[in-house]
Design a protein around this motif. Structure first.
Motif, PDB file in Angstrom:
ATOM      1  N   THR A   6     -74.272   6.336 -42.804  1.00  0.00           N
ATOM      2  CA  THR A   6     -74.645   6.384 -44.224  1.00  0.00           C
ATOM      3  C   THR A   6     -73.510   6.084 -45.190  1.00  0.00           C
ATOM      4  OG1 THR A   6     -76.359   7.985 -43.677  1.00  0.00           O
ATOM      5  CG2 THR A   6     -75.718   7.826 -45.996  1.00  0.00           C
ATOM      6  N   TYR A   7     -72.438   6.853 -45.149  1.00  0.00           N
ATOM      7  CA  TYR A   7     -71.388   6.701 -46.157  1.00  0.00           C
ATOM      8  C   TYR A   7     -70.596   5.417 -45.966  1.00  0.00           C
ATOM      9  CZ  TYR A   7     -72.340  11.270 -48.123  1.00  0.00           C
ATOM     10  OH  TYR A   7     -72.937  12.319 -48.755  1.00  0.00           O
ATOM     11  N   ALA A   8     -70.228   5.107 -44.742  1.00  0.00           N
ATOM     12  CA  ALA A   8     -69.481   3.869 -44.506  1.00  0.00           C
ATOM     13  C   ALA A   8     -70.338   2.656 -44.857  1.00  0.00           C
ATOM     14  CB  ALA A   8     -69.002   3.809 -43.061  1.00  0.00           C
ATOM     15  N   LEU A  63     -65.701  -2.769 -42.343  1.00  0.00           N
ATOM     16  CA  LEU A  63     -67.010  -2.677 -42.980  1.00  0.00           C
ATOM     17  C   LEU A  63     -67.445  -4.098 -43.274  1.00  0.00           C
ATOM     18  CD1 LEU A  63     -66.087   0.018 -45.652  1.00  0.00           C
ATOM     19  CD2 LEU A  63     -66.985   0.398 -43.348  1.00  0.00           C
ATOM     20  N   MET A  64     -68.547  -4.526 -42.702  1.00  0.00           N
ATOM     21  CA  MET A  64     -69.034  -5.866 -43.003  1.00  0.00           C
ATOM     22  C   MET A  64     -69.946  -5.779 -44.219  1.00  0.00           C
ATOM     23  SD  MET A  64     -67.407  -7.847 -41.051  1.00  0.00           S
ATOM     24  CE  MET A  64     -68.263  -9.409 -41.085  1.00  0.00           C
ATOM     25  N   LYS A  65     -69.627  -6.575 -45.223  1.00  0.00           N
ATOM     26  CA  LYS A  65     -70.309  -6.537 -46.521  1.00  0.00           C
ATOM     27  C   LYS A  65     -71.825  -6.591 -46.349  1.00  0.00           C
ATOM     28  CE  LYS A  65     -70.338  -8.746 -51.006  1.00  0.00           C
ATOM     29  NZ  LYS A  65     -69.852  -9.877 -51.783  1.00  0.00           N
ATOM     30  N   SER A  66     -72.480  -5.644 -47.004  1.00  0.00           N
ATOM     31  CA  SER A  66     -73.941  -5.534 -47.005  1.00  0.00           C
ATOM     32  C   SER A  66     -74.535  -5.301 -45.621  1.00  0.00           C
ATOM     33  CB  SER A  66     -74.581  -6.790 -47.637  1.00  0.00           C
ATOM     34  OG  SER A  66     -74.128  -6.949 -48.952  1.00  0.00           O
ATOM     35  N   HIS A  67     -73.734  -4.759 -44.706  1.00  0.00           N
ATOM     36  CA  HIS A  67     -74.223  -4.549 -43.346  1.00  0.00           C
ATOM     37  C   HIS A  67     -73.883  -3.148 -42.841  1.00  0.00           C
ATOM     38  CE1 HIS A  67     -75.408  -6.505 -39.362  1.00  0.00           C
ATOM     39  NE2 HIS A  67     -75.252  -5.220 -39.130  1.00  0.00           N
ATOM     40  N   GLY A  68     -72.694  -2.976 -42.302  1.00  0.00           N
ATOM     41  CA  GLY A  68     -72.334  -1.690 -41.722  1.00  0.00           C
ATOM     42  C   GLY A  68     -70.950  -1.725 -41.118  1.00  0.00           C
ATOM     43  N   VAL A  69     -70.732  -0.826 -40.172  1.00  0.00           N
ATOM     44  CA  VAL A  69     -69.417  -0.593 -39.571  1.00  0.00           C
ATOM     45  C   VAL A  69     -69.339  -1.249 -38.197  1.00  0.00           C
ATOM     46  CG1 VAL A  69     -67.821   1.202 -38.772  1.00  0.00           C
ATOM     47  CG2 VAL A  69     -69.337   1.654 -40.708  1.00  0.00           C
ATOM     48  N   PHE A  70     -68.213  -1.880 -37.927  1.00  0.00           N
ATOM     49  CA  PHE A  70     -67.895  -2.383 -36.595  1.00  0.00           C
ATOM     50  C   PHE A  70     -66.511  -1.838 -36.245  1.00  0.00           C
ATOM     51  CE2 PHE A  70     -71.057  -5.225 -38.132  1.00  0.00           C
ATOM     52  CZ  PHE A  70     -71.765  -5.646 -37.018  1.00  0.00           C
ATOM     53  N   CYS A  86     -64.350   6.751 -39.224  1.00  0.00           N
ATOM     54  CA  CYS A  86     -64.681   5.883 -40.356  1.00  0.00           C
ATOM     55  C   CYS A  86     -65.734   6.544 -41.237  1.00  0.00           C
ATOM     56  CB  CYS A  86     -65.151   4.528 -39.843  1.00  0.00           C
ATOM     57  SG  CYS A  86     -65.582   3.368 -41.156  1.00  0.00           S
ATOM     58  N   GLU A  87     -66.798   7.040 -40.624  1.00  0.00           N
ATOM     59  CA  GLU A  87     -67.849   7.705 -41.401  1.00  0.00           C
ATOM     60  C   GLU A  87     -67.310   8.953 -42.095  1.00  0.00           C
ATOM     61  OE1 GLU A  87     -71.673   8.691 -43.018  1.00  0.00           O
ATOM     62  OE2 GLU A  87     -70.579   6.857 -42.548  1.00  0.00           O
ATOM     63  N   ASP A  88     -66.499   9.728 -41.385  1.00  0.00           N
ATOM     64  CA  ASP A  88     -65.964  10.968 -41.953  1.00  0.00           C
ATOM     65  C   ASP A  88     -65.098  10.692 -43.185  1.00  0.00           C
ATOM     66  OD1 ASP A  88     -65.523  13.881 -41.799  1.00  0.00           O
ATOM     67  OD2 ASP A  88     -63.446  13.282 -41.372  1.00  0.00           O
TER      68      ASP A  88
END
Length: 128
Positions: A6-8, A63-70, A86-88
């Motif tokens: 969520t946050y990332a 963080l990939m723009k408009s996507h999520g975390v890798f 990362c999320e924390d």
């Protein structure tokens, strides 16, 4: 590893890197958590964007723009740890922004913290 935490993912949706304002970030990521370019799903654009963004960067997360975390790591456990961290920190920095602008950590201090965490902290002493 890949998540839509969520946050990332909110930072990714905003197209903004998570600034390195916590010692835990300096330890684990050695810098801000960068944001990579927008990429359509279905070809190798995401992979190329991840590699290009992380090239020369200490962070194991992007963080990939408009996507999520890798995330990447020496093994699956390290990649999962980076995703959880990362999320924390994305959550904590978001909350910090509700109080005002977070205070940056000087690059020299980030470098020292990262070196200590990666090379000294938790290391087993040499056998005698």
């Amino acid at each position: 590893m890949h998540t839509h935490s969520t946050y990332a993912s909110a930072w990714a949706a905003h197209g903004e890197a998570v600034p390195c304002v916590l010692t835990a970030m300096a330890d684990e990521f050695g810098a801000e958590i960068p944001v990579g370019p927008f990429a359509l799903i279905g070809d190798d654009s995401i992979g190329r964007g991840i590699v290009e963004t992380l090239r020369g960067h200490r962070s194991p997360a992007v963080l990939m723009k408009s996507h999520g975390v890798f995330t990447i790591g020496k093994d699956a456990k390290a990649a999962v740890k980076a995703a959880v961290m990362c999320e924390d920190v994305a959550r904590t920095v978001h909350i910090s922004r509700q109080l005002g602008e977070p205070l940056p950590i000087a690059q020299d201090d980030i470098d020292r913290l990262n070196h200590r965490y990666q090379n000294v902290y938790g290391q087993q002493p040499a056998a005698r």
